[in-house]
Design a protein around this motif. Sequence first.
Motif, PDB file in Angstrom:
ATOM      1  N   ILE A   1       0.851  -1.182   0.000  1.00 15.49           N
ATOM      2  CA  ILE A   1       0.000   0.000   0.000  1.00 15.49           C
ATOM      3  C   ILE A   1       0.890   1.236   0.000  1.00 15.49           C
ATOM      4  CG2 ILE A   1      -1.548   1.392   1.426  1.00 15.49           C
ATOM      5  CD1 ILE A   1      -3.085  -1.087   2.111  1.00 15.49           C
ATOM      6  N   ALA A   2       0.636   2.127  -0.955  1.00 12.70           N
ATOM      7  CA  ALA A   2       1.313   3.421  -1.005  1.00 12.70           C
ATOM      8  C   ALA A   2       0.456   4.440  -0.269  1.00 12.70           C
ATOM      9  CB  ALA A   2       1.536   3.854  -2.445  1.00 12.70           C
ATOM     10  N   VAL A   3       1.094   5.260   0.561  1.00 12.39           N
ATOM     11  CA  VAL A   3       0.375   6.267   1.341  1.00 12.39           C
ATOM     12  C   VAL A   3       1.038   7.622   1.138  1.00 12.39           C
ATOM     13  CG1 VAL A   3      -0.446   6.964   3.621  1.00 12.39           C
ATOM     14  CG2 VAL A   3      -0.187   4.530   3.096  1.00 12.39           C
ATOM     15  N   ALA A   4       0.219   8.633   0.879  1.00 12.46           N
ATOM     16  CA  ALA A   4       0.694  10.015   0.831  1.00 12.46           C
ATOM     17  C   ALA A   4       0.482  10.632   2.209  1.00 12.46           C
ATOM     18  CB  ALA A   4      -0.064  10.800  -0.229  1.00 12.46           C
ATOM     19  N   ASN A   5       1.572  10.823   2.947  1.00 11.08           N
ATOM     20  CA  ASN A   5       1.510  11.507   4.241  1.00 11.08           C
ATOM     21  C   ASN A   5       1.644  13.006   3.990  1.00 11.08           C
ATOM     22  OD1 ASN A   5       1.327   9.394   6.287  1.00 11.08           O
ATOM     23  ND2 ASN A   5       3.374   8.791   5.641  1.00 11.08           N
ATOM     24  N   GLY A   6       0.555  13.729   4.179  1.00  9.29           N
ATOM     25  CA  GLY A   6       0.579  15.162   3.897  1.00  9.29           C
ATOM     26  C   GLY A   6       1.469  15.963   4.818  1.00  9.29           C
TER      27      GLY A   6
ATOM     28  N   VAL B   1       3.749   5.465  -9.561  1.00 11.42           N
ATOM     29  CA  VAL B   1       2.772   6.294  -8.864  1.00 11.42           C
ATOM     30  C   VAL B   1       3.073   7.771  -9.133  1.00 11.42           C
ATOM     31  CG1 VAL B   1       1.901   6.990  -6.592  1.00 11.42           C
ATOM     32  CG2 VAL B   1       2.352   4.573  -7.077  1.00 11.42           C
ATOM     33  N   TRP B   2       2.029   8.510  -9.487  1.00  6.52           N
ATOM     34  CA  TRP B   2       2.104   9.953  -9.677  1.00  6.52           C
ATOM     35  C   TRP B   2       1.388  10.629  -8.515  1.00  6.52           C
ATOM     36  CZ3 TRP B   2       4.073  12.469 -14.197  1.00  6.52           C
ATOM     37  CH2 TRP B   2       4.594  11.585 -15.146  1.00  6.52           C
ATOM     38  N   PHE B   3       1.939  11.751  -8.048  1.00  6.77           N
ATOM     39  CA  PHE B   3       1.339  12.402  -6.888  1.00  6.77           C
ATOM     40  C   PHE B   3       1.221  13.906  -7.124  1.00  6.77           C
ATOM     41  CE2 PHE B   3       5.916  12.108  -6.104  1.00  6.77           C
ATOM     42  CZ  PHE B   3       6.256  13.401  -5.713  1.00  6.77           C
TER      43      PHE B   3
ATOM     44  N   ILE C   1       2.090  16.325   0.325  1.00  6.54           N
ATOM     45  CA  ILE C   1       1.745  15.295  -0.664  1.00  6.54           C
ATOM     46  C   ILE C   1       0.351  14.770  -0.331  1.00  6.54           C
ATOM     47  CG2 ILE C   1       2.444  13.112  -1.714  1.00  6.54           C
ATOM     48  CD1 ILE C   1       5.283  13.659  -0.709  1.00  6.54           C
ATOM     49  N   ARG C   2      -0.569  14.809  -1.291  1.00  4.44           N
ATOM     50  CA  ARG C   2      -1.968  14.535  -0.957  1.00  4.44           C
ATOM     51  C   ARG C   2      -2.622  13.438  -1.785  1.00  4.44           C
ATOM     52  NH1 ARG C   2      -3.496  17.432   3.579  1.00  4.44           N
ATOM     53  NH2 ARG C   2      -5.534  17.996   2.761  1.00  4.44           N
ATOM     54  N   HIS C   3      -2.551  13.535  -3.123  1.00  3.20           N
ATOM     55  CA  HIS C   3      -3.328  12.640  -3.978  1.00  3.20           C
ATOM     56  C   HIS C   3      -2.434  11.908  -4.958  1.00  3.20           C
ATOM     57  CE1 HIS C   3      -6.509  15.541  -2.627  1.00  3.20           C
ATOM     58  NE2 HIS C   3      -7.020  14.372  -2.306  1.00  3.20           N
ATOM     59  N   MET C   4      -2.882  10.705  -5.376  1.00  2.00           N
ATOM     60  CA  MET C   4      -2.027   9.828  -6.162  1.00  2.00           C
ATOM     61  C   MET C   4      -2.861   8.983  -7.117  1.00  2.00           C
ATOM     62  SD  MET C   4       0.400   8.263  -3.159  1.00  2.00           S
ATOM     63  CE  MET C   4      -0.973   7.369  -2.412  1.00  2.00           C
TER      64      MET C   4
END
Length: 368
Positions: free
Chosen positions: A176-181, A239-241, A228-231
Amino acid sequence: MRTPLIDRREFLRAAGAGFAAAMAPSAWAKTLDTDAVFATAFVKRDGSNGAAVLSEAGKLLHTIDLPDRGHDVTFDPVSKRSVVFARQPGTFAVVFDHTGRDEPQTVASVAGRHFFGHGVFSADGTLLYATENDFDNAAGVVGVYDAHAKFKRIGEFPTYGTGPHELLLLSDGRTIAVANGGIETHPDYGRAEINIATMKPSYVLVDRLTGDLTEKHELPPALHQLSIRHMDADRSGTVWFGCQYRGPGTDRPPLVGRAPRGKDLQLLDMSQDVLSGFRNYIGSVAANPAAGTIAVSSPEGNSLAVIDAASSRVVATKALVEVCGVAPDGKGFMATTGAGEIIEAGGATRSEPDYVWDNHVLRIEQVG
């Protein structure tokens, strides 16, 4: 997965009598003829909240009520159920069982946690994962829910950062990839951002079965206020963010990047004209694997841009008032706006003036 498959006949059978009764015969005809439907949250002009199903032509097919504002929608093609999550710091997620076996179910966050608006199913549909805030410890977690036990929460694992937002299940079915804002919030202060001076965003990969951290990437110190918010993932699995900048408004930092597995984050070098159009805010990211393109939107800047994934070049831009929701549509993208517009890939526009479409829209393909 952002573009799950659902058999058209299964969709119609699964929707059940209640769903059918809520739709006019013409709406049913549209559903029968369409190759896909789209799901999105909304706020109505009268202040009520809900989620909607739209046809490929942008026709409003069906709506359901929500207790408060929703954010993103995820879908499980195995059970034919979708889930809409509350916008942070919301404490509900609403599950729709399209097979008709059960009434829609509201899942409440546990004490000490709230949702961040995003979730994803495991590939077999048995587990639902949701980004959440352990707000008393200013720590991000992924809550784990058993989809076969009425979405009982059965555990959590850390996101190894603060303020997690969107998460993706990668193609291996385990990571699982997570964007930690990087932004600390607490429900006692609503949506106030507490740590802007010290925020530290990150992009992490976590083993969903063990909760172990497998990769963590942070931005350079000079960009520590680039949340970093959305992907989304392109057809190669990269993965693009998209980011939202919390520094001075006169700055023009890069807002879009790539995260190839096992490599450092790569921020795109965009022209100042394009960056200025975003006003330091990317609200949604969507990949179109068939076209090899990525769309990013900015409701703050009324701007939509399309990027060629192979070259990382911006190949198209469009000005749209309060645009945010984007989803693949043929060789292009459908877009939704806060002005109630639904714009097809070919440019045709349909307006629902009573609706403010929320930040995200999900494409659900129908095959068969």
